[in-house]
Write an enzyme that holds these catalytic residues in place. Structure first.
Site, PDB file in Angstrom:
ATOM      1  N   ASP A 180      44.199  35.740  45.251  1.00  0.00           N
ATOM      2  CA  ASP A 180      44.600  37.114  45.544  1.00  0.00           C
ATOM      3  C   ASP A 180      44.780  37.266  47.054  1.00  0.00           C
ATOM      4  O   ASP A 180      44.003  36.719  47.829  1.00  0.00           O
ATOM      5  CB  ASP A 180      43.516  38.081  45.050  1.00  0.00           C
ATOM      6  N   ASP A 290      35.100  36.948  38.071  1.00  0.00           N
ATOM      7  CA  ASP A 290      36.340  36.280  38.452  1.00  0.00           C
ATOM      8  C   ASP A 290      36.163  35.855  39.916  1.00  0.00           C
ATOM      9  O   ASP A 290      35.891  36.695  40.787  1.00  0.00           O
ATOM     10  CB  ASP A 290      37.509  37.261  38.298  1.00  0.00           C
TER      11      ASP A 290
END
Length: 348
Positions: A180, A290
């Protein structure tokens, strides 16, 4: 309806499919998928192998009865839900037991378990009503229950059991990894724009499920923003979703983002309660983490979506962001997180 485990009038017990409550998939047997399940009418945890067709295995298993052979309970004969139902070995395989250096193993264990394995093999080869040559005796096919070891056919790749799932007295979680470049739901990036701080990209940071991030359902500045969790591998993983990772590896991760209960996260992040309740995801875990892998930091430590235990701790660890780093985040000043370290799963 099922006819009872010990019904002598039939060659094996017939069990109704609707009295089985299925949990996670444990893996594949020789010709079918295997699940951990609850036999509700008997109130016991069992292993269930789902089959396309019922062949001779049920008849053969029904003839076997010895304490060192996995116990056969019966069959489901309701197409397309043909199943074999057997004892579930809650402590996993001998192979996995030996991988954990914290498990006791002295000469008495070796002697007792060697004797029990030999007794099981002798029964199959010489004493069973139908003689069976096993041909695949190995530590992965020897399973451990509370009372003894048994020669078995399947064992779960997941090491955490119960409701909630526990391992060595601690609550368990599933993990995945992601890349990300966004600041995330704790605002750990420059106020102008959506980019990350460098440490929020290459340090040990995590995006937990919604109900861990914030039990009130907030999608921004959740109650556990900036808190740190120590994740310790159990040696297990969700079949088909990860791979073996060494037992007992611990790393400390800071919460800087959110795994929302939306596509493609529904299997992992759907817990209906906070992490101290019993709500769980599709794989049976009350929490999911995550893990940011933007700089390959998770790949570099050899973690392949391992099953872990978790506890909230102070933010101290190799490659763990510091409290000072978190003070740069937009959510650090919202009063939801105390910067005092917390230990042993407690929170302040």
């Amino acid at each position: 309806m099922h006819k009872g485990i010990m019904d002598p009038a039939i060659s094996f017990c017939e069990i109704a499919f609707d009295v089985l409550e299925f949990y996670e998939r444990c893996g594949g047997g020789s010709f079918g998928s295997v699940y951990r399940a609850k036999w509700k009418s008997e109130n016991i945890i069992v292993a269930v192998k789902k089959l396309l067709v019922l062949d001779t295995e049920a008849h053969v298993l029904s003839l076997l009865s010895q304490r060192n052979i996995i116990q056969f309970y019966g069959t489901v004969m309701e197409e397309p839900n043909n199943c074999l139902v057997t004892e579930f070995a809650e402590r996993g395989s001998l192979y996995d037991y030996l991988q954990n250096p914290d498990n006791p193993m002295d000469f008495q264990h070796i002697l007792t378990w060697a004797r029990e394995i030999a007794q099981g093999m002798n029964y199959l080869h010489n004493e069973a009503p139908m003689k069976i040559i096993h041909r695949d005796l190995k530590s992965k096919n020897v399973v451990i229950s509370v009372q003894n070891v048994s020669i078995g056919y399947v064992s779960c790749e997941q090491r955490c059991h119960g409701s909630p799932r526990m391992y060595n007295g601690k609550r368990c979680a599933s993990t995945t990894r992601y890349n990300d470049y966004h600041k995330g739901a704790c605002g750990c990036g420059p106020a102008s724009g959506d980019s990350q701080f460098g440490w929020n990209h290459d340090h040990f940071v995590t995006a937990p499920n919604q109900m861990f991030f914030d039990e009130g359902g907030s999608g921004w500045c959740g109650q556990r923003c900036g808190k740190c969790v120590k994740l310790t591998t159990t040696g297990g993983y969700v079949p088909g979703q990860g791979g073996p990772t060494g037992v007992g590896q611990s790393q400390v991760f800071m919460v800087t983002n959110l795994c929302p209960n939306v596509y493609p996260n529904q299997n992992w992040c759907t817990q209906g309660t906070g992490p101290y309740g019993n709500g769980h995801n599709d794989y049976g875990y009350v929490a999911h983490f995550d893990l940011e892998n933007g700089a390959g930091q998770i790949s570099n430590i050899g973690w392949n979506n391992p099953e872990v235990t978790w506890e909230i701790v102070g933010c101290h660890g190799h490659n763990t962001p510091t409290d000072g780093m978190y003070q740069q985040c937009q959510c650090a000043h919202h009063g939801k997180r105390s910067l005092n370290g917390t230990l042993n799963g407690s929170e302040n």
